[in-house]
Motif scaffolding. Structure first.
Motif, PDB file in Angstrom:
ATOM      1  N   LEU A   1      -4.383  -0.478  -8.924  1.00  0.00           N
ATOM      2  CA  LEU A   1      -3.861   0.177  -7.719  1.00  0.00           C
ATOM      3  C   LEU A   1      -3.510  -0.836  -6.631  1.00  0.00           C
ATOM      4  O   LEU A   1      -2.491  -0.691  -5.952  1.00  0.00           O
TER       5      LEU A   1
ATOM      6  N   ASN B   1      -0.016  -3.489 -15.532  1.00  0.00           N
ATOM      7  CA  ASN B   1       0.813  -3.439 -14.333  1.00  0.00           C
ATOM      8  C   ASN B   1       2.037  -4.332 -14.469  1.00  0.00           C
ATOM      9  O   ASN B   1       3.158  -3.915 -14.173  1.00  0.00           O
TER      10      ASN B   1
ATOM     11  N   GLN C   1       3.522  -8.224  -8.040  1.00  0.00           N
ATOM     12  CA  GLN C   1       4.188  -7.203  -8.851  1.00  0.00           C
ATOM     13  C   GLN C   1       5.698  -7.234  -8.597  1.00  0.00           C
ATOM     14  O   GLN C   1       6.492  -7.177  -9.546  1.00  0.00           O
TER      15      GLN C   1
ATOM     16  N   MET D   1      -0.100  -2.474  -7.085  1.00  0.00           N
ATOM     17  CA  MET D   1       1.097  -1.643  -6.900  1.00  0.00           C
ATOM     18  C   MET D   1       1.807  -2.039  -5.602  1.00  0.00           C
ATOM     19  O   MET D   1       1.224  -1.968  -4.522  1.00  0.00           O
TER      20      MET D   1
END
Length: 191
Positions: free
Chosen positions: A111, A48, A119, A114
């Motif tokens: 997930l 990620n 992030q 995200m």
């Protein structure tokens, strides 16, 4: 080295009390197998944050130095405000155990990350420092510093830390980064 250290510190602080750390608590409670949970968190974070840092590096190349300076400066200040908003996670967000502990953790963590604060911070840090690998390694280390104790110590670790103080420190760091960026600090990318 600066990109690595700043990335590690800012993400470690930002992750405390974040929804992905709360997910780590839920996973530890649900599965009670810390090693595959930590492995899943590590792999999900690497993938990620590599993608996020690649976007940040791409933005550095795409935008001119002046536009990038304003976007990043204001973005860091916005992150300071966002970090003060407490996160929550529903028990329903925990993955089903039919995938196995490692895979369930990897999917759930990837997930959950995200659009998460850490992030977005990774995108901004990679753009700010134009240093993909040091930022990815730093942000991943920061995530592990915050989440490994969450997995092994569970809710005891969460209650031992004053989240408002930690989030306040992280917010101050984001504001300092934002103001410094707006004032033109960061000659590494010509800001």
């Amino acid at each position: 080295m600066e990109a690595f250290l700043v990335s590690t510190g800012i993400v470690a602080l930002a992750e405390i009390g974040d929804k992905t750390q709360l997910l780590a608590f839920v996973l530890a409670t649900q599965f009670r197998r810390p090693l595959p949970i930590v492995g899943g968190i590590f792999v999900a974070t690497i993938v990620n944050h590599f993608c996020a840092a690649a976007v940040g590096t791409w933005l550095t190349d795409l935008l001119g130095p002046n536009a990038l300076r304003w976007i990043l400066g204001l973005g860091f200040i916005a992150m300071a405000a966002w970090i003060m908003v407490p996160d929550e996670i529903d028990e329903d967000d925990a993955p089903a155990s039919r995938y196995g502990v490692f895979t369930a953790t990897l999917i759930a963590f990837f997930l959950a990350e995200m659009g998460d604060k850490t992030q977005i911070a990774t995108v901004a840090l990679a753009a700010r420092f134009d240093a993909l690998i040091p930022v990815v390694v730093g942000t991943t280390l920061g995530m592990m510093l915050a989440n490994v104790p969450a997995v092994y110590l569970g809710k005891r670790a969460a209650t031992a830390v004053n989240l408002k103080v930690v989030h306040g420190i992280a917010a101050v760091i984001f504001v300092v980064l934002g103001v410094a960026t707006l004032m033109g600090a960061g000659t590494a990318v010509g800001l």
